[in-house]
Motif scaffolding. Structure first.
Motif, PDB file in Angstrom:
ATOM      1  N   GLY A  11     -68.927  83.347 -11.401  1.00 26.15           N
ATOM      2  CA  GLY A  11     -68.150  83.728 -12.077  1.00 26.15           C
ATOM      3  C   GLY A  11     -66.763  83.809 -12.197  1.00 26.15           C
ATOM      4  O   GLY A  11     -65.954  83.480 -12.825  1.00 26.15           O
ATOM      5  N   ARG A  12     -66.446  84.927 -10.955  1.00 30.52           N
ATOM      6  CA  ARG A  12     -65.752  84.749 -10.714  1.00 30.52           C
ATOM      7  C   ARG A  12     -64.154  84.219 -10.310  1.00 30.52           C
ATOM      8  O   ARG A  12     -63.256  84.223 -11.501  1.00 30.52           O
ATOM      9  N   ARG A  13     -64.546  83.102  -9.535  1.00 34.14           N
ATOM     10  CA  ARG A  13     -64.122  81.906  -9.928  1.00 34.14           C
ATOM     11  C   ARG A  13     -63.752  81.151 -10.978  1.00 34.14           C
ATOM     12  O   ARG A  13     -62.753  81.128 -11.343  1.00 34.14           O
ATOM     13  N   MET A  14     -64.354  81.294 -12.143  1.00 31.00           N
ATOM     14  CA  MET A  14     -64.250  80.087 -13.494  1.00 31.00           C
ATOM     15  C   MET A  14     -63.083  81.243 -14.195  1.00 31.00           C
ATOM     16  O   MET A  14     -62.723  80.488 -14.577  1.00 31.00           O
ATOM     17  N   LEU A  15     -63.184  82.896 -14.045  1.00 31.66           N
ATOM     18  CA  LEU A  15     -62.559  82.974 -14.779  1.00 31.66           C
ATOM     19  C   LEU A  15     -61.402  83.086 -14.273  1.00 31.66           C
ATOM     20  O   LEU A  15     -60.434  82.926 -15.112  1.00 31.66           O
ATOM     21  N   GLY A  16     -61.070  82.603 -12.809  1.00 36.06           N
ATOM     22  CA  GLY A  16     -59.948  82.454 -12.239  1.00 36.06           C
ATOM     23  C   GLY A  16     -59.259  81.723 -13.002  1.00 36.06           C
ATOM     24  O   GLY A  16     -57.626  80.924 -12.852  1.00 36.06           O
ATOM     25  N   VAL A  17     -59.855  80.126 -12.889  1.00 38.11           N
ATOM     26  CA  VAL A  17     -59.678  78.598 -12.918  1.00 38.11           C
ATOM     27  C   VAL A  17     -59.366  79.083 -14.835  1.00 38.11           C
ATOM     28  O   VAL A  17     -58.280  77.986 -14.651  1.00 38.11           O
ATOM     29  N   ILE A  18     -59.816  80.056 -15.461  1.00 36.52           N
ATOM     30  CA  ILE A  18     -59.047  79.646 -17.296  1.00 36.52           C
ATOM     31  C   ILE A  18     -57.691  80.359 -16.607  1.00 36.52           C
ATOM     32  O   ILE A  18     -57.008  79.832 -17.585  1.00 36.52           O
ATOM     33  N   GLY A  19     -57.892  81.637 -16.064  1.00 36.32           N
ATOM     34  CA  GLY A  19     -56.046  82.390 -15.910  1.00 36.32           C
ATOM     35  C   GLY A  19     -55.718  81.059 -15.565  1.00 36.32           C
ATOM     36  O   GLY A  19     -54.403  81.454 -15.799  1.00 36.32           O
ATOM     37  N   VAL A  20     -55.805  80.606 -14.077  1.00 36.42           N
ATOM     38  CA  VAL A  20     -54.638  79.500 -13.588  1.00 36.42           C
ATOM     39  C   VAL A  20     -53.979  78.212 -14.582  1.00 36.42           C
ATOM     40  O   VAL A  20     -52.876  78.659 -15.713  1.00 36.42           O
ATOM     41  N   LEU A  21     -55.042  77.994 -15.934  1.00 37.63           N
ATOM     42  CA  LEU A  21     -55.087  77.266 -16.706  1.00 37.63           C
ATOM     43  C   LEU A  21     -53.838  77.839 -18.027  1.00 37.63           C
ATOM     44  O   LEU A  21     -53.308  76.679 -18.419  1.00 37.63           O
ATOM     45  N   ILE A  22     -54.023  78.715 -18.360  1.00 36.66           N
ATOM     46  CA  ILE A  22     -53.241  79.427 -19.464  1.00 36.66           C
ATOM     47  C   ILE A  22     -51.868  79.647 -19.030  1.00 36.66           C
ATOM     48  O   ILE A  22     -51.012  79.295 -19.289  1.00 36.66           O
ATOM     49  N   ALA A  23     -51.818  80.463 -17.553  1.00 38.24           N
ATOM     50  CA  ALA A  23     -50.431  80.319 -17.069  1.00 38.24           C
ATOM     51  C   ALA A  23     -50.057  79.134 -16.832  1.00 38.24           C
ATOM     52  O   ALA A  23     -48.612  79.196 -17.056  1.00 38.24           O
ATOM     53  N   ILE A  24     -50.245  77.629 -16.879  1.00 36.05           N
ATOM     54  CA  ILE A  24     -50.183  76.456 -16.528  1.00 36.05           C
ATOM     55  C   ILE A  24     -49.371  75.922 -17.531  1.00 36.05           C
ATOM     56  O   ILE A  24     -48.728  75.802 -17.733  1.00 36.05           O
ATOM     57  N   ALA A  25     -50.296  75.928 -18.646  1.00 34.38           N
ATOM     58  CA  ALA A  25     -50.056  76.119 -19.690  1.00 34.38           C
ATOM     59  C   ALA A  25     -48.996  76.667 -20.485  1.00 34.38           C
ATOM     60  O   ALA A  25     -48.111  76.089 -21.439  1.00 34.38           O
ATOM     61  N   ALA A  26     -48.392  77.618 -19.948  1.00 37.18           N
ATOM     62  CA  ALA A  26     -47.614  78.358 -20.813  1.00 37.18           C
ATOM     63  C   ALA A  26     -46.135  78.571 -19.911  1.00 37.18           C
ATOM     64  O   ALA A  26     -45.042  77.913 -20.579  1.00 37.18           O
ATOM     65  N   VAL A  27     -46.360  78.169 -18.748  1.00 31.50           N
ATOM     66  CA  VAL A  27     -45.078  77.435 -17.895  1.00 31.50           C
ATOM     67  C   VAL A  27     -44.640  76.375 -18.715  1.00 31.50           C
ATOM     68  O   VAL A  27     -43.197  76.356 -18.653  1.00 31.50           O
ATOM     69  N   THR A  28     -46.035  75.345 -18.840  1.00 32.30           N
ATOM     70  CA  THR A  28     -45.101  74.214 -18.704  1.00 32.30           C
ATOM     71  C   THR A  28     -45.185  73.693 -20.411  1.00 32.30           C
ATOM     72  O   THR A  28     -43.768  72.685 -20.730  1.00 32.30           O
ATOM     73  N   PHE A  29     -45.948  74.604 -21.387  1.00 31.29           N
ATOM     74  CA  PHE A  29     -45.432  74.689 -22.941  1.00 31.29           C
ATOM     75  C   PHE A  29     -43.759  75.394 -22.710  1.00 31.29           C
ATOM     76  O   PHE A  29     -42.954  74.856 -23.652  1.00 31.29           O
ATOM     77  N   THR A  30     -43.609  76.327 -22.351  1.00 35.87           N
ATOM     78  CA  THR A  30     -42.131  77.216 -22.528  1.00 35.87           C
ATOM     79  C   THR A  30     -41.311  76.102 -22.176  1.00 35.87           C
ATOM     80  O   THR A  30     -40.246  75.934 -22.651  1.00 35.87           O
ATOM     81  N   ILE A  31     -40.980  75.228 -21.020  1.00 39.09           N
ATOM     82  CA  ILE A  31     -40.235  74.301 -20.270  1.00 39.09           C
ATOM     83  C   ILE A  31     -40.568  73.141 -21.547  1.00 39.09           C
ATOM     84  O   ILE A  31     -38.914  73.532 -21.582  1.00 39.09           O
ATOM     85  N   PHE A  32     -41.101  72.508 -22.180  1.00 35.36           N
ATOM     86  CA  PHE A  32     -40.551  71.519 -22.547  1.00 35.36           C
ATOM     87  C   PHE A  32     -40.281  71.677 -24.165  1.00 35.36           C
ATOM     88  O   PHE A  32     -39.992  70.630 -24.726  1.00 35.36           O
ATOM     89  N   TYR A  33     -40.874  73.033 -24.190  1.00 36.09           N
ATOM     90  CA  TYR A  33     -40.296  73.229 -25.429  1.00 36.09           C
ATOM     91  C   TYR A  33     -39.150  74.166 -25.957  1.00 36.09           C
ATOM     92  O   TYR A  33     -38.104  73.965 -27.046  1.00 36.09           O
ATOM     93  N   VAL A  34     -38.955  75.135 -24.267  1.00 39.57           N
ATOM     94  CA  VAL A  34     -37.233  74.941 -25.043  1.00 39.57           C
ATOM     95  C   VAL A  34     -35.930  73.869 -24.167  1.00 39.57           C
ATOM     96  O   VAL A  34     -35.104  74.558 -25.018  1.00 39.57           O
ATOM     97  N   LEU A  35     -36.063  73.040 -24.570  1.00 39.39           N
ATOM     98  CA  LEU A  35     -35.710  71.990 -23.977  1.00 39.39           C
ATOM     99  C   LEU A  35     -34.122  71.631 -24.760  1.00 39.39           C
ATOM    100  O   LEU A  35     -34.249  71.447 -25.914  1.00 39.39           O
ATOM    101  N   PRO A  36     -33.427  71.060 -24.560  1.00 41.25           N
ATOM    102  CA  PRO A  36     -32.258  70.956 -25.543  1.00 41.25           C
ATOM    103  C   PRO A  36     -32.509  69.512 -26.962  1.00 41.25           C
ATOM    104  O   PRO A  36     -32.247  69.233 -27.718  1.00 41.25           O
TER     105      PRO A  36
END
Length: 328
Positions: free
Chosen positions: A6-31
């Motif tokens: 259960g702890r690891r699954m919560l960690g997996v969800i948190g990691v995926l959200i963080a990756i999504a946030a970083v990737t989303f920000t990178i691609f959507y703030v490009l010129p």
């Protein structure tokens, strides 16, 4: 184990959200402006603004990201009025190039990439472990040196060079195999395997070399452990000592790198798929990069991250199966 999972699954969800946030920000703030690319060269300002509103690009970045994440789990409606477009769960948006759903594109290509990755994994595990264990058991002999020299040479060859040499040697010169054209396994298993054999070998040569070196060093360290000497002193057969006591414990670092490698390849082998013309996720990703198709790039990135994170979780659980000491 349930609490740990259960702890690891919560960690997996948190990691995926963080990756999504970083990737989303990178691609959507490009010129680059995806609305301008979709609108074309002769596009009026009013039409451009309408397209931006339809894509949701007129919203603040945090709201765009919130809608993107919630859309993955619940679906979402893009645009408004007569131009509204509903995206069903799991919604990763629509391709800017062909207006197809990103999730549909990924699921269409996933079986192809999975066939490539799993077939290559079977070959490189067999070759790499066989070479590594043999070299470890015959340490400092001619066999050991020959296998390690071969492994270093194979690891030094980039996959695109190996792929081109295989095509030239086995297809154009010898004519032993057809040029790869992906065929579904359910339609013709033999044709499916023959068309994927060269891509499997191109990937397996590189990975088998790395696994041979890793398994050799791991087995040498394991075979020097006190419990191995105890097993030998008990008079256990050499095969039992090597396989059950030595290889099983020495598999722990192999499992770690295998989870990372397989998880990454399941999301596409860009170079191999491009060279052999295999319509997998890697080739889709390459095409999206070439055209700046941001939803597809973001979708493939999230899929790759999901595979790697889940593979790491599976490896952690397998540790307890392979090495009983981990259970304690």
């Amino acid at each position: 184990m349930i609490v740990y999972l259960g702890r690891r699954m919560l960690g997996v969800i948190g990691v995926l959200i963080a990756i999504a946030a970083v990737t989303f920000t990178i691609f959507y703030v490009l010129p680059a402006d995806p609305a301008a690319a979709a609108c074309g060269k002769s596009c009026s300002a009013e039409r451009l603004e309408a397209i931006r509103a339809h894509m949701g690009l007129d919203q603040p970045l945090w709201r765009q990201f919130a809608e993107f994440v919630t859309g993955i789990f619940t679906g979402r409606t893009m645009g408004s009025g007569q131009y509204a477009l509903h995206c069903d769960f799991p919604c990763l948006g629509y391709s800017y190039e062909n207006s197809q759903g990103v999730w549909d594109l990924l699921t269409d290509r996933l079986p192809v990439s999975a066939s490539l990755a799993l077939g290559a994994a079977v070959i490189w595990l067999f070759l790499g472990l066989t070479a590594g264990v043999t070299a470890a058991l015959r340490k400092d002999t001619l066999t050991d040196r020959a296998l390690m020299v071969g492994a270093v040479a194979a690891a030094s060859l980039p996959v695109y060079f190996t792929s081109v040499m295989l095509i030239y040697g086995l297809i154009r010169t010898a004519g032993l195999l057809p040029y790869p054209q992906y065929v579904e396994f359910t339609s013709d298993p033999l044709h499916w395997a023959s068309n994927l054999l060269l891509p499997w070998l191109a990937l397996a040569i590189l990975y088998a070399a790395m696994y041979a070196r890793q398994s050799r060093s791991s087995m040498i360290e394991t075979m020097a452990e006190p419990y191995i000497r105890t097993a030998r002193a008990k008079g256990l057969p050499r095969r039992t000592v090597v396989v059950k006591h030595g290889l099983r414990a020495g598999m722990t670092p192999i499992l770690t790198i295998f989870g990372m490698d397989l998880g990454g390849l399941l999301a596409g082998a860009v170079i191999t798929e491009s060279i052999f013309g295999i319509p997998g996720i890697g080739r889709l990703f390459y095409g999206a990069l070439s055209t700046g198709d941001q939803p597809v790039i973001l979708g493939v990135t999230l899929l790759a991250a999901t595979f790697i994170v889940v593979a790491n979780l599976a490896v952690d659980l397998l540790y307890a199966v392979v090495d009983p000491r981990v259970r304690y």
